[in-house]
Enzyme design. Structure first.
Site, mmCIF file in Angstrom:
data_model
loop_
_atom_site.group_PDB
_atom_site.id
_atom_site.type_symbol
_atom_site.label_atom_id
_atom_site.label_comp_id
_atom_site.label_asym_id
_atom_site.label_seq_id
_atom_site.Cartn_x
_atom_site.Cartn_y
_atom_site.Cartn_z
ATOM 1 N N CYS A 151 39.397 41.048 49.994
ATOM 2 C CA CYS A 151 38.366 40.222 50.636
ATOM 3 C C CYS A 151 37.500 39.571 49.568
ATOM 4 O O CYS A 151 36.299 39.789 49.479
ATOM 5 C CB CYS A 151 37.520 41.059 51.600
ATOM 6 S SG CYS A 151 36.657 42.411 50.814
ATOM 7 N N ASP A 159 45.405 46.885 50.410
ATOM 8 C CA ASP A 159 44.226 46.100 50.791
ATOM 9 C C ASP A 159 43.142 46.551 49.814
ATOM 10 O O ASP A 159 42.379 47.452 50.090
ATOM 11 C CB ASP A 159 43.865 46.412 52.244
ATOM 12 C CG ASP A 159 42.675 45.601 52.720
ATOM 13 O OD1 ASP A 159 42.606 44.403 52.392
ATOM 14 O OD2 ASP A 159 41.821 46.169 53.421
#
Ligand code: SAM
Length: 375
Positions: free
Chosen positions: A316, A263
């Protein structure tokens, strides 16, 4: 209610942010020492985050009325007043008079005159990046990748505070991040071993813990690894081990995990509503450096995936380099690995991966790519 106090706390926070402090670190500290009521704290937070996001638009509005240099404190006062006039549900007279009250005596007449003349006036925006209050490069990059309609909607949405979404276990986590953890977790046989190579503060790692037998949650930064530990403790999890490690060369055995999640550290363009000052910090040139780091992280992650296991890459953000660029890199280096559709979440197809834009479902903007290693 003492709005004058919340405005003065907001002004102090804005001065610190202007000097380089992070809004989301500085403001809580100031609020802590202020003894303001909850309602006033919320008001101050709305002011500081809003003024920080809308800085470019506010400075345009100021430039319509003032054509000489303004000292920083007075500029922040004008921004504070104009933000209330244009974007907050505050009566005009209160927005003006409460702001004027905070001004040093020598500037009161000036602040009063500028705010009064601006109330209700046509902003005459010169262009969309100014109106939406983003640096040109962010606007241009999103328009190039998604077209003006999606880019504008995404940027507009990220001028709003994010909704608070809470997991079943009480952990507060954006919905798109919940989808990443659920979709990655769905690829792991129950009880399997999962590694999270960029895990702090532990949102996705702690979500994976409900599915996995063991989760190893690693992060480069010791102070951030401590955040993982405290979240693991708070949630009462016993199957998460935490380590400080550089994801480019973690001390973990090759081919030893059923799921490896990266991530990634990224430009964060999908999470701008969470960090009001981030749009002014991140530079266009950072994106290429981050994409190079992401490529190295996924390469090292891939080596840890057991045959039949899954590599999950998420970020993100929505820049091409950090989404499709990483997809293309992996398509070359892991040609035999099979892309998987996420079993959780609501996504658009994006290359062989999946994307959600902030206005699609009121989440952070997020990219996810799942690849299964051949057995
Ligand atoms: C997007 S955040 C991770 C968020 C986390 N997965 C969660 O859901 O709560 C990216 C993380 O990567 C970490 N990081 C940056 N460079 C790294 C590296 N070379 N190795 C491991 N972690 C790194 C940062 O410290 C940061 O905590």
């Amino acid at each position: 209610v003492t709005p004058a106090n919340s405005r003065s706390v907001a002004l102090a926070a804005l001065a610190a942010v202007e000097d380089g402090a992070f809004a989301n670190l500085t403001l809580p500290k100031l609020l802590e020492s202020s003894e303001l009521e909850r309602r006033d704290r919320d008001f101050a937070t709305g002011l500081v985050y809003g003024v920080t996001r809308m800085r470019r638009a506010l400075d345009w509005l100021i430039s319509l009325r003032v054509d000489r240099p303004i000292e920083p404190e007075v500029r922040n006062l004008l921004r504070l007043g104009l933000f209330q006039l244009r974007w907050m549900d505050v009566p005009d007279h209160a927005a003006v008079s409460e702001t004027v009250d905070l001004a040093p005596p020598r500037a009161r007449g000036f602040v009063n005159a500028v705010l009064r003349r601006s109330a209700g006036a046509d902003p005459g925006w010169p262009d969309l990046p100014t109106e939406l209050s983003y640096p040109d490069w962010i606007f241009e990059r999103l328009v190039a990748d998604f077209g003006e309609a999606d880019a504008t909607d995404a940027l507009r949405r990220m001028n709003q505070p994010p909704p608070v979404t809470v997991r079943q276990d009480g952990y507060v986590q954006d919905l798109a991040s919940q989808w990443v953890a659920a979709a990655a977790g769905a690829e792991l046989p129950p009880g399997g071993v999962a590694y999270d190579l960029a895990a702090a503060p532990g949102g996705k790692a702690t979500a994976l813990a409900s599915r996995a037998g063991t989760v190893v949650a690693a992060d480069l930064q010791p102070h951030r690894v401590r955040l993982i530990s405290s979240n693991v403790r708070r949630l009462g999890l016993t199957n998460v081990s935490v380590m400080v490690a550089d994801g480019k060369r973690p001390a973990l055995a090759p081919e030893s995990a059923g799921l490896v999640l990266v991530d990634a550290p990224c430009s964060g363009l999908g999470a701008l509503r969470r960090r009001p000052d981030a749009r002014w910090r991140i530079q266009a040139r950072d994106v290429a450096n981050l994409a190079a780091l992401q490529a190295r992280l996924v390469d090292s992650a891939a080596a840890l995936v057991a045959p039949g296991g899954v590599l999950a890459y998420s970020a993100c953000t929505m820049t091409e380099a950090e989404t499709l660029g990483i997809d293309r890199h992996l398509e070359k280096s892991l040609a035999a690995w099979e892309p998987k559709q996420p079993q959780a979440g609501e996504w658009r197809a994006h290359g062989r991966g999946s994307l959600v834009l902030p206005h699609d479902h009121d989440t952070d903007g997020m990219f996810l790519l799942l690849l299964r290693r051949p057995t």
